[in-house]
Write a protein that holds these residues in place. Structure first.
Motif, PDB file in Angstrom:
ATOM      1  N   ASP A 264       0.845  -1.186   0.000  1.00 21.08           N
ATOM      2  CA  ASP A 264       0.000   0.000   0.000  1.00 21.08           C
ATOM      3  C   ASP A 264       0.886   1.244   0.000  1.00 21.08           C
ATOM      4  O   ASP A 264       2.103   1.159  -0.179  1.00 21.08           O
ATOM      5  CB  ASP A 264      -0.970  -0.017   1.190  1.00 21.08           C
ATOM      6  N   ALA A 265       0.305   2.410   0.221  1.00 17.95           N
ATOM      7  CA  ALA A 265       1.051   3.665   0.128  1.00 17.95           C
ATOM      8  C   ALA A 265       2.079   3.825   1.244  1.00 17.95           C
ATOM      9  O   ALA A 265       2.969   4.675   1.138  1.00 17.95           O
ATOM     10  CB  ALA A 265       0.078   4.847   0.142  1.00 17.95           C
ATOM     11  N   PHE A 283       2.962  -1.489  -6.543  1.00 20.08           N
ATOM     12  CA  PHE A 283       2.033  -0.524  -5.964  1.00 20.08           C
ATOM     13  C   PHE A 283       1.053  -0.086  -7.040  1.00 20.08           C
ATOM     14  O   PHE A 283       1.443   0.428  -8.087  1.00 20.08           O
ATOM     15  CB  PHE A 283       2.801   0.689  -5.423  1.00 20.08           C
ATOM     16  N   GLN A 284      -0.228  -0.317  -6.781  1.00 20.80           N
ATOM     17  CA  GLN A 284      -1.291   0.057  -7.720  1.00 20.80           C
ATOM     18  C   GLN A 284      -1.005  -0.459  -9.127  1.00 20.80           C
ATOM     19  O   GLN A 284      -1.176   0.252 -10.118  1.00 20.80           O
ATOM     20  CB  GLN A 284      -1.480   1.581  -7.720  1.00 20.80           C
ATOM     21  N   GLN A 297      10.460   5.561  -2.400  1.00 18.02           N
ATOM     22  CA  GLN A 297       9.933   4.500  -1.540  1.00 18.02           C
ATOM     23  C   GLN A 297      10.777   4.346  -0.278  1.00 18.02           C
ATOM     24  O   GLN A 297      10.242   4.181   0.824  1.00 18.02           O
ATOM     25  CB  GLN A 297       9.888   3.178  -2.303  1.00 18.02           C
ATOM     26  N   GLU A 311       3.313   8.773   2.995  1.00 15.11           N
ATOM     27  CA  GLU A 311       2.757   7.866   1.984  1.00 15.11           C
ATOM     28  C   GLU A 311       3.465   8.063   0.652  1.00 15.11           C
ATOM     29  O   GLU A 311       3.855   9.180   0.288  1.00 15.11           O
ATOM     30  CB  GLU A 311       1.250   8.091   1.817  1.00 15.11           C
ATOM     31  N   TYR A 312       3.589   6.970  -0.060  1.00 18.04           N
ATOM     32  CA  TYR A 312       4.195   6.982  -1.391  1.00 18.04           C
ATOM     33  C   TYR A 312       3.121   7.267  -2.439  1.00 18.04           C
ATOM     34  O   TYR A 312       1.985   6.805  -2.334  1.00 18.04           O
ATOM     35  CB  TYR A 312       4.847   5.629  -1.683  1.00 18.04           C
ATOM     36  N   SER A 313       3.504   8.024  -3.468  1.00 21.46           N
ATOM     37  CA  SER A 313       2.607   8.250  -4.599  1.00 21.46           C
ATOM     38  C   SER A 313       3.438   8.282  -5.871  1.00 21.46           C
ATOM     39  O   SER A 313       4.622   8.638  -5.849  1.00 21.46           O
ATOM     40  CB  SER A 313       1.840   9.575  -4.439  1.00 21.46           C
TER      41      SER A 313
END
Length: 404
Positions: A264-265, A283-284, A297, A311-313
């Motif tokens: 997850d994030a 991720f996603q 990350q 959180e990572y995006s």
């Protein structure tokens, strides 16, 4: 006797090393950290393996940290002892040497391995990937005997491997399945300039080349047969056609995995005490091979493991590529549909720039030769300013005082 640690990291590659670097900046990092690496040496920079192969760099140039650094940072390192089993229910990890460790939290940083395509002859001696220090040593030993090498894959890793083998004296051919080299980062024109330069140096490059089979003599590779029937003599075949995330341990431990370990994030897996980052994570639906997102990350995970909320995006990536002294820059959407393209080409200097715009906003750029304008284009891509008023001069840089 079982050992207990606050944080156990499986893997000691570039992602794990970056995570350690970030953790060392945190005032509330986990007190006890143990890193277990499969390779018999501290972390090194895989990006530099190609110049290392060619003899342009020495061993010390490739190493990320000397062995003493880990102890100085209060980090325990166990090299050359691969983990055999992870049991999330008991939070126990067992290594090949017999060491059993109980963790409070665990990070998978197991990276990836060379993707070896299924084809007749792939198991022959003399067929190998190019991912590790040991691969470099094996390639250098083989190249010392001369002969012919075939490199499968016209991406960055394949081109660097081919140039390294050529410099070591092997007659080298690159096979690219796609219509041009570096087809994910370059458009056809830039790739054409790159191919011409590499061929002038002595590389043979075949695009649109599919392999039918590898043929051998007494168990060792001797020829590559292409789908069009062409036969290439080969004393060595290096497969550099992508990577496969290393997920075997995570799957056996019951963690949720798709192409890679799902996170997850917060970089957390399906087990709340277990995390993953780098080439082994997903991720996603996105997996990773470039360092820029992996560095982000590591920054996120270091803060999470130190008790912070982060959180990572996903973010756009600018790729500054170095192919044996040739400068390339790429960012955004290349050859995007419905985009307006403008380009500059100086064949004498072998300089090329192409920009793609949508409603006056920059959405992609490719530069070959002189890449000094690349960072400015990337900033403009991120800002998404309307550059319509600069259209005539855009190929020569962004005028920041005229953006809208």
């Amino acid at each position: 006797m079982r050992k207990q640690v606050d944080l156990l990291i499986i893997g000691n590659g570039m992602a794990a090393n970056r995570l350690l670097q970030e953790l060392c900046k945190q005032p509330n990092r986990p007190e006890s950290i143990l890193v277990i690496g499969e390779e018999p040496r501290p972390a090194y920079n895989r990006v530099l393996l190609s110049p290392f192969l060619a003899g342009e760099l020495g061993a010390s140039d490739v190493e990320l940290n000397e062995i003493d650094w880990y102890a100085e940072q209060g980090i325990e390192l166990l090299c050359g002892d691969p983990v055999l089993e992870v049991d999330p229910a008991t939070r126990l990890v067992r290594a090949a040497g017999g060491k059993v460790v109980r963790y409070r939290r665990l990070v998978f940083a197991t990276g990836s391995r060379s993707a070896m395509p299924e084809m007749p002859g792939i198991e022959l001696d003399g067929v190998m990937g190019f991912r590790t220090w040991a691969d470099v040593e094996q390639l250098q030993a083989r190249a010392a005997r001369g002969g012919r090498a075939v490199v499968v894959g016209g991406g960055l890793l394949g081109l660097e491997a081919a140039e390294g083998l050529r410099k070591l004296g092997m007659q080298t051919c690159v096979l690219q399945r796609g219509p041009w080299l570096l087809n994910r980062q370059l458009d056809r024109s830039a790739a054409g300039l790159l191919q011409a330069t590499l061929e002038e140096r002595g590389l043979k490059i075949l695009t649109g080349a599919g392999i039918e089979m590898l043929q051998g003599d007494r168990g060792r590779v001797s020829q590559v047969m292409l789908k069009d029937g062409q036969m290439l003599d080969a004393d060595l075949v290096v497969v550099a056609a992508g990577i496969t995330p290393e997920t075997a341990l995570a799957r056996e431990a019951g963690l949720s995995c798709h192409r890679a370990i799902a996170v997850d994030a917060r970089m957390r897996t399906s087990d709340e005490r277990v995390y993953a980052l780098g080439e082994c994570c997903e991720f996603q639906g996105q997996t990773y091979g470039l360092v820029a997102p992996i560095w982000r990350q590591a920054e996120v995970l270091a803060q999470v493991l130190s008790g912070q909320e982060h959180e990572y995006s996903e973010q756009p990536i600018a790729t500054q590529l170095k192919v044996s002294g040739i400068s390339l820059f790429s960012c955004g959407e290349i050859d995007a549909k419905d985009a307006q393209a403008i380009e500059y080409l100086d064949l004498a200097q072998r300089e090329y720039r192409k920009l793609w715009l949508n409603e006056g906003r920059l959405i992609g750029a490719v530069l070959y030769g002189d890449t000094r304008l690349g960072p400015g284009y990337f900033d403009a891509l991120l800002a998404q300013h309307n550059l319509s008023g600069q259209r005539e001069s855009l190929l020569f840089g962004i005028e920041n005082d005229r953006v809208a």
